[in-house]
Design a protein around this motif. Structure first.
Motif: not given
Length: 736
Positions: A1-4, A6-8, A43-54, A76-83
């Motif tokens: 699991m990883i945190n990315y 995004f600044e859009i 956006l600050s999103l946390y999940g599987k790297e493959k899912a983040l790429l998709s 990359k970031g270092d935050k962990v989210f559960d929702e």
């Protein structure tokens, strides 16, 4: 699991971008937070790297219709989210773009016709992908309280959609339904309410069938409407509006109706049905049932599809196409409130269909045509402008480009971002100049702007220039045709240090020598421009009066080139005493022009026997239908000492039939462009209103492609005077 993170940046606020991102994140099992800030969406999103790429791939592939991603930064970031949450904006500033009004989207149109849907046949149906924006915004941020929809309290059902991030009406500020939304009212010409809501639609359509002239309030203003197949109704509209020849736009319910009236390519079909739904100029089919006076002496029609629920509701009870032309006094902006409608057009209309959603800022219909499957705009408003984008310039500061006086549109540069206003119009008219000030004031107040520098046209007497001087701004000026060509460079992101051959053909532009330019060939490089060639100057007898009375232009050229003998038949149509007076005036006038637009007028006068015209570009439009693409025939222009002499072409036109004369004249211009471009051995720029003649532009493009010559013109930002502001901004940013 990883945190990315995004600044859009881009058009990502107020267009349904956050709920789109939210739904994608759910799809790919991501957690995190989504919010707006000054720069766009974060956006600050946390999940599987493959899912983040998709997720990232889908972000671009499935982007919602009104959004535009200009830049995406990821780290990359270092935050962990559960929702997963959309959280409150972290912005204290007003950074979102003011968007234009958009035509009804396909999803809303499906709901409109769905009998089981609560918004079945609801005239004000909209969502985050369509509906009013610019016309209802009073200030930013773009929240309901800052729009004219603040007067309408959402019902429970609408509020639940508004608050649901998975609903396409999430934060759709104009959201409403029959329970809580605006109301339609049919009124007589003194403002008395006759019927409301569905009954008002039914009665309005019956009045149209009966041959009456109605004003109908839509997204950005009123249209004047009547049956497009009723000759008597259209004649009455022309008489009452004092509009003898200018073509009327037509509104159709669907593509099937369009195809009965005009030939249509796949690209034109795509444009007609897009979320812009502009007026599209199409080749008319012969022998249609349209009233002949819709577009007198023309082979093209301006057609648009119904672009709002109000118009679709009308067509539920109409089996005919309608005229839908802007409700205005000639030269003034479109009328958007009831009091002004009754004051200015009370003697034109029989009834009007009104509604109680206030229009805060009016907007016109956009207009487009296609050449060789390329879309070209002649007016950019509904669906297009205001237009905001990030430029390649990184200068700090705020600069205003005033644009031209005719077909005005202004542009603002603010710390890298360009803001382009909607089409405003001809500033010589008091009401239009007031609109210029009102729209500019909306931008200034909304974004709290203070201008460091203002740039204007070289013409010393333009009203917007005089205004800028009165305000005490630091002011620079740029030559009109140079600005036209720089706009092309800006649109296509061409290198500033390159060398180009620019053809700028239009009606009027103030030259460095104080004369009226308009048939110019310029060399453009990093040092500025050099005038290589121009059309042979001639006198404007009677000054501006000759722009309407085009036979005076023709006579001036006849006198210049000593062609009175050859023009005997043409001159016999006019009173001898009048010609004698004009000849005397010709001897003393000192107003000279090199304008190709005026040359077009002169050719139209001698070829078609036109004494006068009643609207801009009438000459070119009426010549068009005589052009024969299969005819291998061209006049020749002679170039000597930098002057393009057209004596022999004019002499030939005085004796040729219309088919040969029109074909020979237009081919001669295209051949001239090709010849000079080939000799110049540089990339070519095309600009100016003359290139909005689709027949000429098509021929020029074909010639240049045949010779493998690189060329550019403003298809997106228009070739006419609306692109002047963009060229002015480009010049200023390049020099400061």
């Amino acid at each position: 699991m990883i945190n990315y993170n995004f600044e859009i940046s881009g058009l990502v606020q107020g267009v349904g971008f956050r709920p789109f991102v939210y739904s994608l994140a759910i799809r790919y099992g991501l957690k995190g937070e989504i919010y707006n800030d000054d720069e766009g969406v974060k956006l600050s999103l946390y999940g599987k790297e493959k899912a983040l790429l998709s997720f990232e791939k889908a972000l671009f592939a499935e982007l919602v219709p009104l959004a535009r991603i200009d830049e995406l930064r990821k780290f990359k970031g270092d935050k962990v989210f559960d929702e997963l949450n959309i959280i409150a904006s972290r912005s204290a500033q007003k950074a979102a773009a003011i968007l234009p009004d958009f035509a009804i989207c396909k999803e809303c149109e499906r709901e409109f016709y769905d009998r089981s849907n609560p918004r079945y046949l609801y005239p004000f149906i909209n969502c985050t992908n369509c509906g009013p924006r610019f016309s209802i915004i009073k200030s930013l941020p773009y929240d309901r309280i800052n729009t004219t929809m603040n007067e309408f309290k959402m019902c429970e059902s609408c509020e639940s959609e508004y608050k649901n991030p998975l609903d396409r009406r999430y934060h759709a500020q104009p959201i409403s339904c029959p329970k809580c939304g605006p109301k339609l009212m049919l009124k007589d010409k003194v403002g008395k309410i006759l019927t409301q809501n569905e009954d008002s639609i039914k009665q309005a359509t019956q009045l149209i069938k009966d041959g009456k002239i109605l004003a109908i309030k839509g997204l950005g203003g009123f249209h004047l409407v009547c049956d497009a197949h009723n000759q008597n109704a259209i004649n009455a509209l022309r008489l009452r509006k004092h509009r003898p020849h200018k073509p009327f736009a037509i509104m159709c319910k669907n593509l099937q109706n369009v195809k009965e009236l005009a030939e249509i390519s796949s690209k034109e079909e795509e444009l007609l049905t897009s979320n812009l739904k502009p007026i599209v100029l199409l080749k008319a089919k012969p022998n249609s049932t349209l009233a002949p006076s819709i577009a007198p002496n023309l082979n093209r029609l301006g057609i648009m599809l119904a672009f709002s629920g109000i118009h679709l509701a009308l067509f539920e009870y109409l089996d005919t196409n309608i005229v839908a032309t802007s409700a205005n006094i000639s030269g003034e902006p479109v009328i958007y409130n009831e009091a002004e409608l009754l004051y200015k057009l009370g003697d034109v209309i029989d009834f009007y269909l009104d509604h109680d959603r206030q229009i805060y800022s009016p907007s016109d219909d956009s207009i487009a045509f296609t050449v060789q499957e390329e879309i070209n705009f002649t007016r950019t408003s509904r669906g297009l402008n205001p237009y905001f984008f990030h430029s390649n310039f990184n200068k700090k500061g705020t600069f205003l480009a005033l644009g031209a006086e005719l077909k005005n549109q202004f542009a603002i540069y603010h710390n890298g971002q360009i803001m382009i206003s909607p089409y405003i119009g001809d500033l010589k008219n008091v009401a239009t100049f007031d609109r210029f000030l009102n729209v500019l004031n909306l931008f200034v107040k909304t974004y709290e702007l203070k201008f460091d520098h203002v740039i204007c046209d070289l013409h010393p007497h333009f009203l917007n220039t005089k205004w800028a001087k009165e305000q005490g701004f630091t002011l620079s000026a740029i030559q009109h045709h140079y600005a036209h060509l720089l706009a092309v460079m800006f649109e296509h992101n061409l290198p500033k240090d390159g060398e180009y051959i620019g053809f700028c053909f239009d009606g009027t532009g103030y030259g460095e020598d104080g004369k009226i330019w308009g048939g110019e060939v310029l060399k453009i490089d990093q040092n500025g421009y050099k005038r290589l060639y121009c059309f042979d100057e001639f006198k404007l007898i009677g000054g501006e009066n000759s722009i309407k009375n085009i036979y005076q232009i023709a006579y001036s050229i006849i006198l210049k080139y000593d062609l009175e003998d050859e023009a005997r038949e043409f001159l016999s149509k006019f009173d001898a005493k009048r010609l004698l007076a004009l000849k005397s005036a010709h001897n003393v006038t000192n107003i000279h022009t090199s304008s190709l637009g005026r040359v077009f007028d002169a050719f139209a006068s001698v070829i078609l026997g036109l004494e006068s015209i009643s609207y801009e570009a009438q000459s070119g439009m009426e010549l068009d239908k005589f052009y024969d693409e299969s005819l291998d025939y061209s006049y020749k222009f002679e170039i000597k000492n930098g002057v393009i002499n057209f004596k022999n072409a004019f002499k030939s036109a005085l004796k040729d039939d219309a088919r040969h004369a029109v074909t020979g004249f237009i081919n001669a211009i295209a051949d001239l462009v090709t010849q000079v471009s080939k000799e110049g051995k540089k990339d070519v720029l095309l600009s100016g209103g003359v290139f909005q003649n689709s027949t000429l532009l098509s021929r020029v493009i074909r010639n240049l492609k045949d010779k493998n010559i690189n060329f550019y013109h403003c298809s997106k930002f228009c070739d006419n005077d609306t692109n002047i502001a963009l060229g002015q901004i480009y010049y200023l940013l390049s020099k400061i």
